[in-house]
Every structure is written in structure tokens, then in C-alpha cells.
Write an enzyme that holds these catalytic residues in place. Structure first.
Site, PDB file in Angstrom:
ATOM      1  N   ALA A 229       0.864  -1.186   0.000  1.00  0.00           N
ATOM      2  CA  ALA A 229       0.000   0.000   0.000  1.00  0.00           C
ATOM      3  C   ALA A 229       0.896   1.231   0.000  1.00  0.00           C
ATOM      4  O   ALA A 229       2.063   1.169   0.416  1.00  0.00           O
ATOM      5  CB  ALA A 229      -0.894  -0.019   1.230  1.00  0.00           C
TER       6      ALA A 229
ATOM      7  N   GLY B 144       0.876  -5.172   1.108  1.00  0.00           N
ATOM      8  CA  GLY B 144      -0.390  -5.303   0.393  1.00  0.00           C
ATOM      9  C   GLY B 144      -0.221  -5.933  -0.990  1.00  0.00           C
ATOM     10  O   GLY B 144      -1.134  -6.567  -1.505  1.00  0.00           O
TER      11      GLY B 144
ATOM     12  N   GLU C 291      -0.160  -9.606  -0.330  1.00  0.00           N
ATOM     13  CA  GLU C 291      -1.507 -10.001   0.101  1.00  0.00           C
ATOM     14  C   GLU C 291      -2.463 -10.034  -1.088  1.00  0.00           C
ATOM     15  O   GLU C 291      -3.297 -10.927  -1.209  1.00  0.00           O
ATOM     16  CB  GLU C 291      -2.002  -9.020   1.178  1.00  0.00           C
ATOM     17  CG  GLU C 291      -1.217  -9.186   2.479  1.00  0.00           C
ATOM     18  CD  GLU C 291      -1.456  -8.063   3.483  1.00  0.00           C
ATOM     19  OE1 GLU C 291      -1.353  -6.881   3.083  1.00  0.00           O
ATOM     20  OE2 GLU C 291      -1.746  -8.362   4.651  1.00  0.00           O
TER      21      GLU C 291
ATOM     22  N   GLU D 263       5.678  -5.129   6.884  1.00  0.00           N
ATOM     23  CA  GLU D 263       4.985  -4.084   7.650  1.00  0.00           C
ATOM     24  C   GLU D 263       5.622  -3.855   9.017  1.00  0.00           C
ATOM     25  O   GLU D 263       5.647  -2.745   9.532  1.00  0.00           O
ATOM     26  CB  GLU D 263       3.501  -4.453   7.831  1.00  0.00           C
ATOM     27  CG  GLU D 263       2.674  -4.404   6.549  1.00  0.00           C
ATOM     28  CD  GLU D 263       2.661  -5.716   5.772  1.00  0.00           C
ATOM     29  OE1 GLU D 263       3.553  -6.578   6.004  1.00  0.00           O
ATOM     30  OE2 GLU D 263       1.765  -5.886   4.932  1.00  0.00           O
TER      31      GLU D 263
HETATM   32  N1  DAK Z   1       4.623   3.215  -0.820  1.00  0.00           N
HETATM   33  C1  DAK Z   1       5.018   4.380  -1.380  1.00  0.00           C
HETATM   34  N2  DAK Z   1       6.128   4.523  -2.141  1.00  0.00           N
HETATM   35  C2  DAK Z   1       6.891   3.425  -2.318  1.00  0.00           C
HETATM   36  C3  DAK Z   1       6.552   2.160  -1.752  1.00  0.00           C
HETATM   37  C4  DAK Z   1       5.338   2.079  -0.976  1.00  0.00           C
HETATM   38  N3  DAK Z   1       4.899   0.929  -0.431  1.00  0.00           N
HETATM   39  N4  DAK Z   1       7.518   1.279  -2.101  1.00  0.00           N
HETATM   40  C5  DAK Z   1       8.420   1.944  -2.863  1.00  0.00           C
HETATM   41  N5  DAK Z   1       8.038   3.238  -2.997  1.00  0.00           N
HETATM   42  C6  DAK Z   1       8.746   4.297  -3.735  1.00  0.00           C
HETATM   43  C7  DAK Z   1       9.969   4.786  -2.987  1.00  0.00           C
HETATM   44  O1  DAK Z   1       9.613   5.725  -1.998  1.00  0.00           O
HETATM   45  C8  DAK Z   1      10.782   5.406  -4.113  1.00  0.00           C
HETATM   46  O2  DAK Z   1      10.223   6.672  -4.422  1.00  0.00           O
HETATM   47  P1  DAK Z   1      11.184   7.931  -4.778  1.00  0.00           P
HETATM   48  O3  DAK Z   1      12.103   8.091  -3.602  1.00  0.00           O
HETATM   49  O4  DAK Z   1      11.926   7.514  -6.036  1.00  0.00           O
HETATM   50  O5  DAK Z   1      10.224   9.077  -4.999  1.00  0.00           O
HETATM   51  C9  DAK Z   1      10.474   4.482  -5.296  1.00  0.00           C
HETATM   52  O6  DAK Z   1       9.267   3.789  -4.948  1.00  0.00           O
HETATM   53  C10 DAK Z   1      11.574   3.447  -5.510  1.00  0.00           C
HETATM   54  O7  DAK Z   1      11.782   2.795  -4.291  1.00  0.00           O
HETATM   55  P2  DAK Z   1      13.240   2.624  -3.616  1.00  0.00           P
HETATM   56  O8  DAK Z   1      14.112   3.781  -3.987  1.00  0.00           O
HETATM   57  O9  DAK Z   1      13.043   2.326  -2.188  1.00  0.00           O
HETATM   58  O10 DAK Z   1      13.783   1.347  -4.423  1.00  0.00           O
HETATM   59  P3  DAK Z   1      14.699   0.171  -3.898  1.00  0.00           P
HETATM   60  O11 DAK Z   1      14.994  -0.671  -5.094  1.00  0.00           O
HETATM   61  O12 DAK Z   1      15.873   0.707  -3.107  1.00  0.00           O
HETATM   62  O13 DAK Z   1      13.775  -0.661  -2.854  1.00  0.00           O
HETATM   63  C11 DAK Z   1      11.760  -1.761  -2.113  1.00  0.00           C
HETATM   64  C12 DAK Z   1      12.625  -1.290  -3.315  1.00  0.00           C
HETATM   65  C13 DAK Z   1      10.428  -2.277  -2.674  1.00  0.00           C
HETATM   66  C14 DAK Z   1      12.462  -2.896  -1.382  1.00  0.00           C
HETATM   67  C15 DAK Z   1      11.538  -0.555  -1.137  1.00  0.00           C
HETATM   68  O14 DAK Z   1      11.020   0.555  -1.892  1.00  0.00           O
HETATM   69  C16 DAK Z   1      10.609  -0.854  -0.018  1.00  0.00           C
HETATM   70  O15 DAK Z   1      10.962  -1.454   0.989  1.00  0.00           O
HETATM   71  N6  DAK Z   1       9.334  -0.398  -0.155  1.00  0.00           N
HETATM   72  C17 DAK Z   1       8.350  -0.473   0.928  1.00  0.00           C
HETATM   73  C18 DAK Z   1       7.852  -1.881   1.126  1.00  0.00           C
HETATM   74  C19 DAK Z   1       6.845  -1.958   2.272  1.00  0.00           C
HETATM   75  O16 DAK Z   1       7.127  -1.632   3.421  1.00  0.00           O
HETATM   76  N7  DAK Z   1       5.615  -2.384   1.953  1.00  0.00           N
HETATM   77  C20 DAK Z   1       4.527  -2.506   2.929  1.00  0.00           C
HETATM   78  C21 DAK Z   1       3.682  -1.259   2.923  1.00  0.00           C
HETATM   79  S1  DAK Z   1       2.375  -1.362   4.163  1.00  0.00           S
HETATM   80  C22 DAK Z   1      -5.291  -2.159   4.818  1.00  0.00           C
HETATM   81  C23 DAK Z   1      -4.863  -1.585   3.666  1.00  0.00           C
HETATM   82  C24 DAK Z   1      -3.563  -1.745   3.244  1.00  0.00           C
HETATM   83  C25 DAK Z   1      -2.655  -2.463   3.973  1.00  0.00           C
HETATM   84  C26 DAK Z   1      -3.093  -3.055   5.140  1.00  0.00           C
HETATM   85  C27 DAK Z   1      -4.392  -2.913   5.568  1.00  0.00           C
HETATM   86  N8  DAK Z   1      -6.668  -1.989   5.272  1.00  0.00           N
HETATM   87  C28 DAK Z   1      -7.559  -1.169   4.498  1.00  0.00           C
HETATM   88  C29 DAK Z   1      -7.206  -2.846   6.287  1.00  0.00           C
HETATM   89  C30 DAK Z   1      -1.278  -2.620   3.490  1.00  0.00           C
HETATM   90  C31 DAK Z   1      -0.203  -2.130   4.076  1.00  0.00           C
HETATM   91  C32 DAK Z   1       1.111  -2.168   3.372  1.00  0.00           C
HETATM   92  O17 DAK Z   1       1.281  -2.703   2.302  1.00  0.00           O
END
Ligand code: DAK
Length: 258
Positions: free
Chosen positions: A65, A109, A112, A132
Site C-alpha cells: 500500500a 499489500g 496479500e 509491515e
Molecule cells: N509506498 C510508497 N512509495 C513506495 C513504496 C510504498 N509501499 N515502495 C516503494 N516506494 C517508492 C519509494 O519511496 C521510491 O520513491 P522515490 O524516492 O523515487 O520518490 C520508489 O518507490 C523506488 O523505491 P526505492 O528507492 O526504495 O527502491 P529500492 O529498489 O531501493 O527498494 C523496495 C525497493 C520495494 C524494497 C523498497 O522501496 C521498499 O521497501 N518499499 C516499501 C515496502 C513496504 O514496506 N511495503 C509494505 C507497505 S504497508 C489495509 C490496507 C492496506 C494495507 C493493510 C491494511 N486496510 C484497508 C485494512 C497494506 C499495508 C502495506 O502494504
């Protein structure tokens, strides 16, 4: 139909939804979810479409997300957003078969969402994870539930508590994905699988999907009863007669989807 965050394509009997936010690793923002729901409504109601593929790009299926959208959200906002919660369930509620074609990151997400598809075909560069915990929260749309059912408690705990990623090979060994293929061919592989499914009797495909899903929702005894009843009901379709006759007559069946 035109969308901003996804691309929708119809190719023969296959509907293809492609996440299209490459600059943010296909982070799943709320408008993307609304578009995904709308596209699925369209594909589900289109009689020409018999199978659906959801995919991203070679670097990311979806990295979760959109964290920027969530960072300041309050408990009350998250709780109140029933519409959003329903949209997250949209894929799991689709009655047509849905394949996730995953390359690169499928995190949070994104993982998921892939798990709420019927099965996952992965490129050899795919990485799955529930990170997360590393950003101060936990999975909220199936990461603790679907992942545990698919890969077992030990691996699910490991992934949810440490945030570590699984590569494609481990994901295949663990039962999270059905096939791993080279990056160059993962979409073609998914398209071939979707086209194959689309050629079978559509009502029977629906029942088979329902029966497999029942296995995750119920006891073995109840699941076997459900399966038996659904199996019996395939004998109400012309397609069952055609399929078996074609086998006996050593020819290809011509299914009429009735
Ligand atoms: N959100 C926003 N931007 C993201 C992102 C994300 N999840 N993942 C990557 N980006 C963006 C980065 O900020 C970066 O943007 P700029 O700095 O270029 O503007 C660009 O994508 C490239 O990312 P990186 O520079 O970080 O690239 P790397 O190759 O170094 O790393 C990576 C790639 C995928 C490993 C890293 O970006 C990363 O760790 N991303 C976050 C992964 C994460 O934590 N995902 C979980 C998010 S929480 C619900 C609804 C939703 C949810 C739950 C409940 N309800 C309605 C009940 C879900 C929650 C989640 O998914």
C-alpha cells in the site's frame, strides 16, 4: 474505459489488469484500488472474458500500500474506511479465475493481493514479503491469514515478525506460488495458463474454483461434501457430456459453456 493507475487490456478471452505506477514500485494508492475494482467489475460482467491476469512490471508487482497515504492516517479513519476494506477483498470475491503474474517485489499489500488471486505464477526475480513490521505496523489484508494457510505457521511467523523476503524459489518450495519461470517468459506463461482455462467449460471452471476455495474455509468432512455436490452438479451441464464423449471418440471437445 481509461484509467490513471492501471492498464486494462482484453486479449481473446483473457482480461489483463496491469498496475501502472512504475515510479513508486506500483505502490497501491487508494485511487488505484478504486480502478482495480472497477476493472474487475467490467471483466466479470463481460461474457467474452473467461479468465483474468493481474500483473505489474518486471521490477515490481506491487511494493505494498502507498505508505505516503497512510503515514498520517488515524485509527478512526482506518476503521471507518469500509469502502476501502471492501475493495481490498474484491479479487477474492471474483467468480472468474484470476492469476497473479508476479515479477520483482510483491510486498505487504502487494503480497496479500497476489495471495488473494487463485494462483501465482512467478518470474525467477520475484520477491515476496510482509515487511509491515519494519515500518511499525503489521499485515492487515490477509498477510497473517492467507500466508499462514499457504506456507504454514513457521514461515509465516518468520516473514511477519522479521520482515524478511522470500525469493521465488523458496516461495515455490513453500507452496506460495505454483510455478517459477524465467523473467522473460512469466507473462506469456500466465497468458497461456489463462487461455487454457478460458477454453474449458466456464461453468465447470467456476465450480472447481469454488471447491478448491472451500478447502481453506471449512473442515475436511464438510469440504468433501461440498466437493461431492459440486462434482454431481457438473453432470447437469452439456459440457460434461461433450467432454467425455469427445474423449471416447478421440477428438477435441467443443465446450458450449452450458
Ligand atoms: N509506498 C510508497 N512509495 C513506495 C513504496 C510504498 N509501499 N515502495 C516503494 N516506494 C517508492 C519509494 O519511496 C521510491 O520513491 P522515490 O524516492 O523515487 O520518490 C520508489 O518507490 C523506488 O523505491 P526505492 O528507492 O526504495 O527502491 P529500492 O529498489 O531501493 O527498494 C523496495 C525497493 C520495494 C524494497 C523498497 O522501496 C521498499 O521497501 N518499499 C516499501 C515496502 C513496504 O514496506 N511495503 C509494505 C507497505 S504497508 C489495509 C490496507 C492496506 C494495507 C493493510 C491494511 N486496510 C484497508 C485494512 C497494506 C499495508 C502495506 O502494504
Amino acid at each position: 474505459m481509461s484509467f490513471e493507475h492501471i492498464l486494462l487490456e482484453k486479449k481473446a478471452a483473457v482480461g489483463i489488469i496491469r498496475f501502472n505506477r512504475p515510479k513508486s514500485m506500483n505502490a497501491l494508492c487508494q485511487p488505484l484500488f478504486a480502478e482495480l475494482s472497477e476493472a474487475l467489475d467490467d471483466l466479470e460482467s463481460d461474457d467474452a472474458i473467461a479468465a483474468i491476469i493481474i500483473t505489474g512490471n518486471d521490477k515490481a508487482f506491487a511494493a505494498g500500500a502507498d505508505i505516503g497515504e497512510m503515514v498520517e492516517a488515524s485509527y478512526q479513519q482506518m476503521l471507518a474506511d469500509e469502502g476501502l476494506n471492501r475493495q481490498w477483498d474484491r479479487i477474492a470475491n471474483c467468480r472468474k479465475p484470476v492469476i497473479a503474474a508476479v515479477a520483482g517485489y510483491a510486498l505487504g499489500g502487494g503480497c496479500e493481493l497476489a495471495m488473494s488471486c487463485d494462483f501465482i505464477i512467478a518470474a525467477d526475480n520475484a520477491k515476496f514479503g510482509q515487511p509491515e513490521i519494519t515500518i511499525g505496523t503489521m499485515p492487515g489484508i490477509g498477510g497473517t491469514q492467507r500466508l499462514t494457510r499457504l506456507v504454514g505457521k513457521a514461515r509465516a511467523m518468520d516473514m511477519c515478525l522479521t520482515g524478511r523476503m522470500m525469493d521465488a524459489q523458496e516461495a515455490e518450495r513453500a507452496g506460495l506460488v505454483s510455478r517459477v519461470v524465467p523473467l522473460e517468459s512469466y507473462f506469456e506463461e500466465a497468458f497461456e495458463a489463462a487461455s487454457l482455462i478460458a477454453g474449458f467449460s466456464r461453468p465447470v471452471v467456476k465450480l472447481a474454483k469454488e471447491a478448491v476455495n472451500a478447502a481453506l474455509e471449512t473442515t475436511l468432512t464438510q469440504g468433501l461434501k461440498t466437493e461431492r455436490r459440486l462434482f454431481h452438479s457438473t453432470f447437469a451441464f452439456d459440457d460434461q457430456k461433450e467432454g467425455m464423449k469427445a474423449f471416447i471418440e478421440k477428438r477435441k471437445p467443443v465446450f458450449k459453456h452450458r
